[in-house]
Motif scaffolding. Structure first.
Motif, PDB file in Angstrom:
ATOM      1  N   VAL A 121       0.838  -1.206   0.000  1.00 52.19           N
ATOM      2  CA  VAL A 121       0.000   0.000   0.000  1.00 52.19           C
ATOM      3  C   VAL A 121       0.870   1.252   0.000  1.00 52.19           C
ATOM      4  O   VAL A 121       0.631   2.204  -0.765  1.00 52.19           O
ATOM      5  CB  VAL A 121      -0.949  -0.010   1.216  1.00 52.19           C
ATOM      6  CG1 VAL A 121      -1.621   1.349   1.388  1.00 52.19           C
ATOM      7  CG2 VAL A 121      -2.006  -1.096   1.051  1.00 52.19           C
ATOM      8  N   ILE A 122       1.905   1.277   0.839  1.00 54.17           N
ATOM      9  CA  ILE A 122       2.802   2.430   0.892  1.00 54.17           C
ATOM     10  C   ILE A 122       3.511   2.617  -0.447  1.00 54.17           C
ATOM     11  O   ILE A 122       3.642   3.742  -0.951  1.00 54.17           O
ATOM     12  CB  ILE A 122       3.825   2.251   2.027  1.00 54.17           C
ATOM     13  CG1 ILE A 122       3.113   2.315   3.385  1.00 54.17           C
ATOM     14  CG2 ILE A 122       4.913   3.314   1.958  1.00 54.17           C
ATOM     15  CD1 ILE A 122       4.019   2.014   4.554  1.00 54.17           C
ATOM     16  N   SER A 123       3.960   1.526  -1.049  1.00 53.09           N
ATOM     17  CA  SER A 123       4.674   1.612  -2.316  1.00 53.09           C
ATOM     18  C   SER A 123       3.767   2.120  -3.437  1.00 53.09           C
ATOM     19  O   SER A 123       4.161   2.987  -4.226  1.00 53.09           O
ATOM     20  CB  SER A 123       5.247   0.237  -2.687  1.00 53.09           C
ATOM     21  OG  SER A 123       5.899   0.281  -3.939  1.00 53.09           O
ATOM     22  N   VAL A 124       2.550   1.603  -3.518  1.00 50.78           N
ATOM     23  CA  VAL A 124       1.634   2.012  -4.581  1.00 50.78           C
ATOM     24  C   VAL A 124       1.224   3.477  -4.420  1.00 50.78           C
ATOM     25  O   VAL A 124       1.200   4.235  -5.397  1.00 50.78           O
ATOM     26  CB  VAL A 124       0.400   1.088  -4.595  1.00 50.78           C
ATOM     27  CG1 VAL A 124      -0.683   1.643  -5.519  1.00 50.78           C
ATOM     28  CG2 VAL A 124       0.794  -0.311  -5.033  1.00 50.78           C
ATOM     29  N   ILE A 125       0.915   3.890  -3.194  1.00 47.60           N
ATOM     30  CA  ILE A 125       0.530   5.287  -2.981  1.00 47.60           C
ATOM     31  C   ILE A 125       1.687   6.216  -3.333  1.00 47.60           C
ATOM     32  O   ILE A 125       1.506   7.247  -4.003  1.00 47.60           O
ATOM     33  CB  ILE A 125       0.094   5.498  -1.521  1.00 47.60           C
ATOM     34  CG1 ILE A 125      -1.228   4.768  -1.256  1.00 47.60           C
ATOM     35  CG2 ILE A 125      -0.075   6.981  -1.215  1.00 47.60           C
ATOM     36  CD1 ILE A 125      -1.691   4.854   0.180  1.00 47.60           C
ATOM     37  N   VAL A 151      -9.242   8.725  -6.450  1.00 47.96           N
ATOM     38  CA  VAL A 151      -8.680   7.544  -7.117  1.00 47.96           C
ATOM     39  C   VAL A 151      -7.715   6.815  -6.192  1.00 47.96           C
ATOM     40  O   VAL A 151      -7.764   5.582  -6.066  1.00 47.96           O
ATOM     41  CB  VAL A 151      -7.984   7.941  -8.427  1.00 47.96           C
ATOM     42  CG1 VAL A 151      -7.189   6.772  -8.991  1.00 47.96           C
ATOM     43  CG2 VAL A 151      -9.003   8.427  -9.440  1.00 47.96           C
ATOM     44  N   VAL A 152      -6.832   7.552  -5.518  1.00 50.27           N
ATOM     45  CA  VAL A 152      -5.885   6.924  -4.597  1.00 50.27           C
ATOM     46  C   VAL A 152      -6.630   6.246  -3.450  1.00 50.27           C
ATOM     47  O   VAL A 152      -6.258   5.134  -3.023  1.00 50.27           O
ATOM     48  CB  VAL A 152      -4.888   7.967  -4.064  1.00 50.27           C
ATOM     49  CG1 VAL A 152      -4.043   7.387  -2.934  1.00 50.27           C
ATOM     50  CG2 VAL A 152      -3.980   8.451  -5.181  1.00 50.27           C
ATOM     51  N   GLY A 153      -7.690   6.874  -2.944  1.00 47.02           N
ATOM     52  CA  GLY A 153      -8.484   6.253  -1.882  1.00 47.02           C
ATOM     53  C   GLY A 153      -9.134   4.958  -2.333  1.00 47.02           C
ATOM     54  O   GLY A 153      -9.126   3.960  -1.597  1.00 47.02           O
ATOM     55  N   LEU A 154      -9.670   4.947  -3.557  1.00 52.34           N
ATOM     56  CA  LEU A 154     -10.289   3.723  -4.076  1.00 52.34           C
ATOM     57  C   LEU A 154      -9.255   2.621  -4.294  1.00 52.34           C
ATOM     58  O   LEU A 154      -9.508   1.450  -3.982  1.00 52.34           O
ATOM     59  CB  LEU A 154     -11.014   4.037  -5.385  1.00 52.34           C
ATOM     60  CG  LEU A 154     -12.250   4.938  -5.278  1.00 52.34           C
ATOM     61  CD1 LEU A 154     -12.799   5.250  -6.657  1.00 52.34           C
ATOM     62  CD2 LEU A 154     -13.313   4.301  -4.401  1.00 52.34           C
ATOM     63  N   VAL A 155      -8.089   2.991  -4.824  1.00 51.13           N
ATOM     64  CA  VAL A 155      -7.030   2.000  -5.032  1.00 51.13           C
ATOM     65  C   VAL A 155      -6.568   1.413  -3.708  1.00 51.13           C
ATOM     66  O   VAL A 155      -6.367   0.199  -3.571  1.00 51.13           O
ATOM     67  CB  VAL A 155      -5.857   2.628  -5.803  1.00 51.13           C
ATOM     68  CG1 VAL A 155      -4.652   1.676  -5.829  1.00 51.13           C
ATOM     69  CG2 VAL A 155      -6.270   2.981  -7.221  1.00 51.13           C
ATOM     70  N   THR A 156      -6.416   2.265  -2.700  1.00 52.77           N
ATOM     71  CA  THR A 156      -5.997   1.790  -1.373  1.00 52.77           C
ATOM     72  C   THR A 156      -7.036   0.866  -0.768  1.00 52.77           C
ATOM     73  O   THR A 156      -6.702  -0.186  -0.201  1.00 52.77           O
ATOM     74  CB  THR A 156      -5.747   2.991  -0.450  1.00 52.77           C
ATOM     75  OG1 THR A 156      -4.782   3.860  -1.051  1.00 52.77           O
ATOM     76  CG2 THR A 156      -5.234   2.520   0.900  1.00 52.77           C
ATOM     77  N   ALA A 157      -8.319   1.237  -0.871  1.00 52.12           N
ATOM     78  CA  ALA A 157      -9.380   0.376  -0.340  1.00 52.12           C
ATOM     79  C   ALA A 157      -9.401  -0.966  -1.055  1.00 52.12           C
ATOM     80  O   ALA A 157      -9.585  -2.019  -0.421  1.00 52.12           O
ATOM     81  CB  ALA A 157     -10.726   1.080  -0.482  1.00 52.12           C
ATOM     82  N   ALA A 158      -9.201  -0.954  -2.384  1.00 53.16           N
ATOM     83  CA  ALA A 158      -9.163  -2.211  -3.132  1.00 53.16           C
ATOM     84  C   ALA A 158      -7.986  -3.077  -2.690  1.00 53.16           C
ATOM     85  O   ALA A 158      -8.114  -4.307  -2.574  1.00 53.16           O
ATOM     86  CB  ALA A 158      -9.088  -1.914  -4.627  1.00 53.16           C
ATOM     87  N   GLN A 159      -6.841  -2.449  -2.443  1.00 49.10           N
ATOM     88  CA  GLN A 159      -5.679  -3.215  -1.979  1.00 49.10           C
ATOM     89  C   GLN A 159      -5.943  -3.855  -0.625  1.00 49.10           C
ATOM     90  O   GLN A 159      -5.630  -5.030  -0.402  1.00 49.10           O
ATOM     91  CB  GLN A 159      -4.460  -2.308  -1.887  1.00 49.10           C
ATOM     92  CG  GLN A 159      -3.810  -1.995  -3.214  1.00 49.10           C
ATOM     93  CD  GLN A 159      -2.528  -1.217  -3.018  1.00 49.10           C
ATOM     94  OE1 GLN A 159      -2.550  -0.026  -2.748  1.00 49.10           O
ATOM     95  NE2 GLN A 159      -1.415  -1.894  -3.147  1.00 49.10           N
TER      96      GLN A 159
END
Length: 315
Positions: free
Chosen positions: A244-248, A299-307
């Motif tokens: 999560v840290i890396s993707v964000i 978008v970042v919030g949705l990606v993080t929630a999906a992860q």
């Protein structure tokens, strides 16, 4: 006889008093009605002043044609409608996603390997931890400026080493080509950020009971079988947090691209955050830049929630 009877009576009275004390309902711990509010008030004020208020102002600004200097007008959702019709923005989104996909897995794999090397307390492990973590401590800005010098076509160390290995002729202009610049930046990021992943994973690995590994080793399990069946499942949460840290961090990449390429040549290496910076502080369109920022936050919030949903542990 009367003495014995009196002693029995005293004993019965003492027993009854003791039982009454034992079965007495606990005294309720009451607090002043506003004490809880007073305790959380400083943290709540900090969140309101430095998070919620700026976010609300950014949402309002995104609905205006706010310039950097001068008056503004309320425009409603026109900035958000413009986002959907902006090909440069979507090109930067595609490049950012590509960059994120390239660096995420190597960062995790290299960080895991480094964590395996330094997780024990053997002699020299502390020195290696420091060496591996040092690039992250130096910071992306310093590493990027150093890479600008070392990637020069005629005098940079990158070309000198590659010429010595016989890979190139030693005069490659790394930052003048979009693909070469992207590859060079990805290598720098993997090398510079893997130290953080190493520290996170090492902490999780050190929490795995040694007895479990010893029992598996006695049963004949190989090193890879122990890692795959014991270590990786038991540090699943740490791996998820590292991803999560890396993707964000990759989705919000700005510093390395701003220092090394400024988004060029042209817009070949322009990330989303760089495009927002261009709209806000070069083209002086703060309203449009705020709308782009709100879209990026969502978008970042949705990606993080999906992860978190994909990487959560099963019961």
């Amino acid at each position: 006889m009367s003495g014995v009877a009196g002693l029995g009576t005293d004993r019965a009275a003492a027993t009854g008093a003791l039982q009454a004390v034992r079965h007495r309902p606990p005294r309720s711990l009451t607090h002043p009605p506003h004490q809880g509010v007073l305790l959380v008030a400083p943290a709540l004020a900090f969140v309101v002043v430095f998070v919620l208020a700026p976010l609300a102002f950014a949402v309002y600004m995104s609905m205006t044609d706010w310039p950097l200097i001068g008056s503004y007008e309320f425009t409603g959702l026109s900035n958000y409608l413009g986002v959907a019709q902006d090909p440069v923005f979507w090109r930067s989104v595609g490049y950012t996603v590509l960059y994120t996909a390239i660096v995420t897995l190597p960062i995790l794999v290299l960080g895991y390997v480094l964590a395996v090397v330094v997780r024990s307390n053997r002699r020299g492990s502390t020195l290696f931890r420091t060496i591996f973590f040092l690039p992250y401590v130096i910071g992306l800005t310093t590493l990027s400026f150093l890479l600008v010098l070392e990637a020069q076509p005629d005098s940079g160390a990158v070309n000198v080493v590659l010429r010595w290995l016989g890979i190139t002729d030693g005069s490659t202009a790394w930052l003048a080509d979009g693909r070469l610049a992207t590859g060079l930046i990805c290598v720098m990021i993997v090398w510079g950020v893997s130290g953080l992943t190493m520290v996170l994973l090492m902490g999780g690995m050190q929490g795995v009971p040694r007895e479990v590994h010893e029992s598996a080793e006695i049963d004949g399990a190989t090193w890879w079988q122990r890692e795959r069946s014991i270590t990786i499942p038991m540090i699943r949460r740490t791996i998820a947090m590292s991803l999560v840290i890396s993707v964000i961090g990759s989705l919000l990449a700005f510093t390395q691209f701003y220092v090394l390429t400024r988004g060029g040549p042209g817009t070949e290496t322009q990330t989303v955050v760089m495009y927002i910076y261009q709209r806000g502080f070069v083209q002086l369109q703060l309203g449009a830049a705020s709308a782009l920022s709100i879209v990026l936050v969502v978008v970042v919030g949705l990606v993080t929630a999906a992860q978190f949903r994909l990487l959560r542990e099963k019961d």
